[in-house]
Scaffold this active site. Structure first.
Site, mmCIF file in Angstrom:
data_model
loop_
_atom_site.group_PDB
_atom_site.id
_atom_site.type_symbol
_atom_site.label_atom_id
_atom_site.label_comp_id
_atom_site.label_asym_id
_atom_site.label_seq_id
_atom_site.Cartn_x
_atom_site.Cartn_y
_atom_site.Cartn_z
ATOM 1 N N ASP A 121 0.811 -1.227 0.000
ATOM 2 C CA ASP A 121 0.000 0.000 0.000
ATOM 3 C C ASP A 121 0.841 1.273 0.000
ATOM 4 O O ASP A 121 0.444 2.299 0.548
ATOM 5 C CB ASP A 121 -0.965 0.011 1.203
ATOM 6 C CG ASP A 121 -1.904 -1.168 1.179
ATOM 7 O OD1 ASP A 121 -2.263 -1.613 0.079
ATOM 8 O OD2 ASP A 121 -2.269 -1.660 2.270
ATOM 9 N N LYS B 252 1.870 2.209 -5.032
ATOM 10 C CA LYS B 252 2.500 1.712 -6.261
ATOM 11 C C LYS B 252 1.602 1.976 -7.470
ATOM 12 O O LYS B 252 2.080 2.339 -8.539
ATOM 13 C CB LYS B 252 2.753 0.194 -6.152
ATOM 14 C CG LYS B 252 3.660 -0.200 -4.995
ATOM 15 C CD LYS B 252 3.721 -1.709 -4.823
ATOM 16 C CE LYS B 252 2.427 -2.344 -4.357
ATOM 17 N NZ LYS B 252 1.997 -2.010 -2.995
ATOM 18 N N GLY C 152 -4.522 -4.339 -3.787
ATOM 19 C CA GLY C 152 -5.528 -3.295 -4.012
ATOM 20 C C GLY C 152 -4.793 -2.032 -4.398
ATOM 21 O O GLY C 152 -4.137 -1.423 -3.557
ATOM 22 N N HIS C 153 -4.838 -1.660 -5.675
ATOM 23 C CA HIS C 153 -4.096 -0.494 -6.168
ATOM 24 C C HIS C 153 -5.091 0.577 -6.598
ATOM 25 O O HIS C 153 -5.899 0.346 -7.491
ATOM 26 C CB HIS C 153 -3.190 -0.899 -7.332
ATOM 27 C CG HIS C 153 -2.155 -1.933 -6.952
ATOM 28 N ND1 HIS C 153 -1.282 -2.485 -7.831
ATOM 29 C CD2 HIS C 153 -1.857 -2.492 -5.751
ATOM 30 C CE1 HIS C 153 -0.493 -3.347 -7.206
ATOM 31 N NE2 HIS C 153 -0.836 -3.378 -5.940
ATOM 32 N N GLN D 168 1.926 -5.965 -3.227
ATOM 33 C CA GLN D 168 2.429 -6.075 -1.849
ATOM 34 C C GLN D 168 3.732 -5.271 -1.722
ATOM 35 O O GLN D 168 3.883 -4.286 -2.419
ATOM 36 C CB GLN D 168 2.628 -7.532 -1.427
ATOM 37 C CG GLN D 168 1.340 -8.327 -1.247
ATOM 38 C CD GLN D 168 0.741 -8.827 -2.538
ATOM 39 O OE1 GLN D 168 1.394 -9.493 -3.317
ATOM 40 N NE2 GLN D 168 -0.516 -8.525 -2.783
HETATM 41 P P1 GDP Z 1 -0.803 0.371 -3.570
HETATM 42 O O1 GDP Z 1 -1.407 -0.893 -3.097
HETATM 43 O O2 GDP Z 1 0.659 0.438 -3.289
HETATM 44 O O3 GDP Z 1 -1.110 0.710 -5.001
HETATM 45 O O4 GDP Z 1 -1.461 1.532 -2.676
HETATM 46 P P2 GDP Z 1 -3.023 1.677 -2.303
HETATM 47 O O5 GDP Z 1 -3.747 2.153 -3.498
HETATM 48 O O6 GDP Z 1 -3.531 0.476 -1.614
HETATM 49 O O7 GDP Z 1 -2.944 2.789 -1.184
HETATM 50 C C1 GDP Z 1 -2.495 4.083 -1.452
HETATM 51 C C2 GDP Z 1 -3.642 5.055 -1.140
HETATM 52 O O8 GDP Z 1 -3.132 6.370 -1.062
HETATM 53 C C3 GDP Z 1 -4.709 5.110 -2.220
HETATM 54 O O9 GDP Z 1 -5.946 5.366 -1.641
HETATM 55 C C4 GDP Z 1 -4.277 6.297 -3.090
HETATM 56 O O10 GDP Z 1 -5.360 6.913 -3.768
HETATM 57 C C5 GDP Z 1 -3.737 7.214 -2.041
HETATM 58 N N1 GDP Z 1 -2.643 8.089 -2.459
HETATM 59 C C6 GDP Z 1 -1.677 7.864 -3.379
HETATM 60 N N2 GDP Z 1 -0.774 8.863 -3.368
HETATM 61 C C7 GDP Z 1 -1.200 9.733 -2.433
HETATM 62 C C8 GDP Z 1 -0.653 10.952 -1.922
HETATM 63 O O11 GDP Z 1 0.392 11.430 -2.307
HETATM 64 N N3 GDP Z 1 -1.369 11.570 -0.940
HETATM 65 C C9 GDP Z 1 -2.528 11.076 -0.444
HETATM 66 N N4 GDP Z 1 -3.143 11.753 0.511
HETATM 67 N N5 GDP Z 1 -3.043 9.912 -0.889
HETATM 68 C C10 GDP Z 1 -2.383 9.263 -1.859
HETATM 69 P P1 IMO Z 2 -0.939 -4.130 -2.232
HETATM 70 O O1 IMO Z 2 -0.524 -4.674 -3.574
HETATM 71 C C1 IMO Z 2 -0.883 -4.557 2.092
HETATM 72 C C2 IMO Z 2 -0.950 -8.633 3.690
HETATM 73 C C3 IMO Z 2 -2.186 -9.112 4.405
HETATM 74 C C4 IMO Z 2 -1.550 -10.068 5.395
HETATM 75 C C5 IMO Z 2 -0.422 -10.692 4.577
HETATM 76 C C6 IMO Z 2 -0.754 -12.044 3.982
HETATM 77 O O2 IMO Z 2 -2.232 -3.406 -2.280
HETATM 78 O O3 IMO Z 2 0.166 -3.351 -1.638
HETATM 79 P P2 IMO Z 2 -2.289 -12.792 1.948
HETATM 80 O O4 IMO Z 2 -3.759 -12.648 1.719
HETATM 81 O O5 IMO Z 2 -1.460 -12.178 0.867
HETATM 82 O O6 IMO Z 2 -1.867 -14.196 2.234
HETATM 83 O O7 IMO Z 2 -2.008 -11.977 3.306
HETATM 84 O O8 IMO Z 2 -0.125 -9.768 3.558
HETATM 85 N N1 IMO Z 2 -1.206 -8.114 2.317
HETATM 86 C C7 IMO Z 2 -1.136 -6.822 1.987
HETATM 87 N N2 IMO Z 2 -0.917 -5.731 2.750
HETATM 88 N N3 IMO Z 2 -1.026 -4.438 0.750
HETATM 89 C C8 IMO Z 2 -1.221 -5.508 -0.024
HETATM 90 O O9 IMO Z 2 -1.231 -5.445 -1.376
HETATM 91 C C9 IMO Z 2 -1.324 -6.779 0.585
HETATM 92 N N4 IMO Z 2 -1.536 -8.038 0.135
HETATM 93 C C10 IMO Z 2 -1.446 -8.839 1.197
HETATM 94 O O10 IMO Z 2 -2.863 -8.055 5.046
HETATM 95 O O11 IMO Z 2 -0.963 -9.345 6.454
HETATM 96 MG MG MG Z 3 -2.913 -1.563 -1.799
#
Ligand code: GDP
Ligand code: IMO
Ligand code: MG
Length: 426
Positions: A13, A16, A40-41, A226
């Site tokens: 999270d 990316k 979850g991106h 991840q």
């Molecule tokens: P990923 O799994 O690495 O793609 O990241 P996620 O999408 O799960 O989590 C990142 C969250 O931060 C998402 O809700 C994005 O919309 C949000 N986000 C990304 N860049 C920024 C930023 O610079 N500032 C803020 N406030 N939110 C951001």
């Molecule tokens: P993105 O791509 C954050 C965590 C789960 C748990 C561990 C193992 O959005 O960054 P799993 O279901 O993969 O066997 O769970 O890994 N986890 C993540 N945490 N971002 C993710 O993906 C994750 N995918 C799995 O919460 O701790």
């Molecule tokens: Mg994510």
């Protein structure tokens, strides 16, 4: 030709998806090489928000081909649902999605097995996403119960495999939980036969396809899911995911050797978050942690769980950067840290009286580690409108410089908000 990889250096999270989305206009191909619909991106542009799980982020950019390569685990029902969600929003997927015939398939028994395994760990639960990811990877390594995407097209073999595996799985599941629901092999076979027909136009030998594209000079982008600290080999085992979610997974998960990569971008959050169980040295249990959670909207994209929040940890993240060998970093969600009087960055651990900047390999040592913080001044200005380095207040610049110094990597991008536009190219 240019080949780029984007990989998370923390516990996932890191945003990316946002960086991959920014880069898709320079690439013709985007590849997911590990993980499944545990990811979850989130991507925001043009007033729209998209949440991608198994689909590569390239799917949002017209003309880009997205590849779910051999290292991924695929729940075809979840994939089709996600595809429908995008076509319903007017995104044309025709000819733009490929799925490797070598990728492994998630079946209902993987999810049922994970539920009993997780509950049997009690207070030591990993806190997985319950998508059958770990159990599917376990079967891949174990081979006996594994079914790959290519197997879905050998009907007689598939019918027999589903029958055999379901019988063995239910026996194991019921040994742990006698009340577990039955698995109906005939219904599962019919369900997966229908999925197979629906995804057939996407299924290819993605390794051969990628090598052809590279020979033709296409620009290819590898999208990590991840993060490095969740890597099954290099992360905080056993509180990890079941794939190589550091850059180590690129070669095995795509068949493309890592040495063709020209640029590897490590994505870091300006602070730290983690979902699920496991050690977290800089975790905040106070009002600052809650402030970060609220300001950064730190709730899981996939499960909606509140994310654990803490200060930036240069020991953990620096380790992630070294394991991946990233050339540069993207510092994300910097805006979330505005309004705090003082900021802390962890520059070392103290473990049973010993100071270290090495990241321990055993969770017991991580659990015993106390953070050694460097204090930095905060800034009170809203920075969400900053578009160049000079727009940032001195405190924010100092903070980014400190992160860069501690990770020993130059900063390529600074993100000051979720929108595609809210980005500083350094
Ligand atoms: P990923 O799994 O690495 O793609 O990241 P996620 O999408 O799960 O989590 C990142 C969250 O931060 C998402 O809700 C994005 O919309 C949000 N986000 C990304 N860049 C920024 C930023 O610079 N500032 C803020 N406030 N939110 C951001
Ligand atoms: P993105 O791509 C954050 C965590 C789960 C748990 C561990 C193992 O959005 O960054 P799993 O279901 O993969 O066997 O769970 O890994 N986890 C993540 N945490 N971002 C993710 O993906 C994750 N995918 C799995 O919460 O701790
Ligand atoms: Mg994510």
């Amino acid at each position: 030709m240019s080949v780029t990889s984007v990989v998370g250096l923390q516990w996932g999270d890191e945003a990316k998806g946002k960086i991959v989305d920014l880069l898709t206009d320079e690439h013709q191909v985007v590849v997911r090489y590990q993980g499944g619909n545990n990811a979850g991106h989130t991507v925001k542009f043009g007033g729209e928000t998209y949440k991608l799980s198994l689909l590569p982020t390239g799917i949002l950019r017209p003309g880009v081909v997205s590849v779910i390569a051999n290292g991924c685990v695929v729940h075809p029902g979840a994939l089709l649902k996600e595809m429908r969600g995008l076509t319903d929003r007017g995104i044309d997927l025709t000819g733009r999605l490929l799925v490797s015939d070598r990728a492994h398939v998630i079946f209902p028994w993987h999810i049922a097995e994970e539920a009993v395994l997780e509950s049997s760990r009690k207070q030591d639960a990993i806190g997985t996403t319950m998508r059958g990811i770990g159990t599917c990877y376990r079967d891949k390594a174990g081979r006996t119960h594994a079914i790959r995407v290519g197997d879905l097209y050998h009907e007689d073999l598939l019918r027999q495999r589903v029958e055999d595996v379901a019988a063995q799985k239910i026996a194991v599941i019921r040994a742990v939980d006698p009340s577990a629901a039955a698995l109906d092999p005939a219904a599962i076979f019919e369900e997966y036969r229908a999925y197979a027909a629906a995804i057939k136009p996407c299924v290819v030998d993605s390794t051969a396809w990628l090598h052809k594209k590279l020979r033709e000079g296409s620009n290819v982008l590898f999208e990590g899911a991840q993060g490095s600290l969740l890597d099954v080999d290099h992360g905080t085992f056993p509180f990890v995911t079941s794939s190589n979610s550091s850059a180590a997974g690129i070669h095995t998960g795509s068949g493309v050797p890592e040495r063709v990569i020209d640029r590897m971008i490590g994505v870091v959050k300006a602070y730290t978050t983690r979902v699920g169980g496991g050690p977290f040295v800089t975790e905040l249990h106070d009002e600052i942690g809650q402030h970060i959670r609220d300001t950064g909207n730190e709730y899981g994209t996939v499960t909606g769980r509140p994310r654990r929040c803490g200060w930036f940890d240069a020991v953990a993240t620096g380790y992630g950067a070294r394991v991946c060998g990233v050339d540069c970093i993207a510092v994300m969600l910097l805006d979330v840290l505005a309004q705090l009087d003082e900021l802390s960055v962890c520059e070392a651990y103290e473990i049973r009286g010993e100071r270290t900047t090495d990241f321990p390999s055993h969770v017991a040592d991580l659990q015993a580690a106390k953070p050694v913080f460097r204090k930095l001044p905060g800034w009170k200005q809203d920075i969400t409108g900053a578009r160049k380095l000079g727009d940032l207040p001195a405190g924010a610049r100092k903070y980014v410089d400190t992160v860069s110094e501690l990770l020993d990597r130059p900063v390529a991008y600074i993100s000051v908000g979720p929108d595609r536009e809210q980005t500083i190219l350094v």
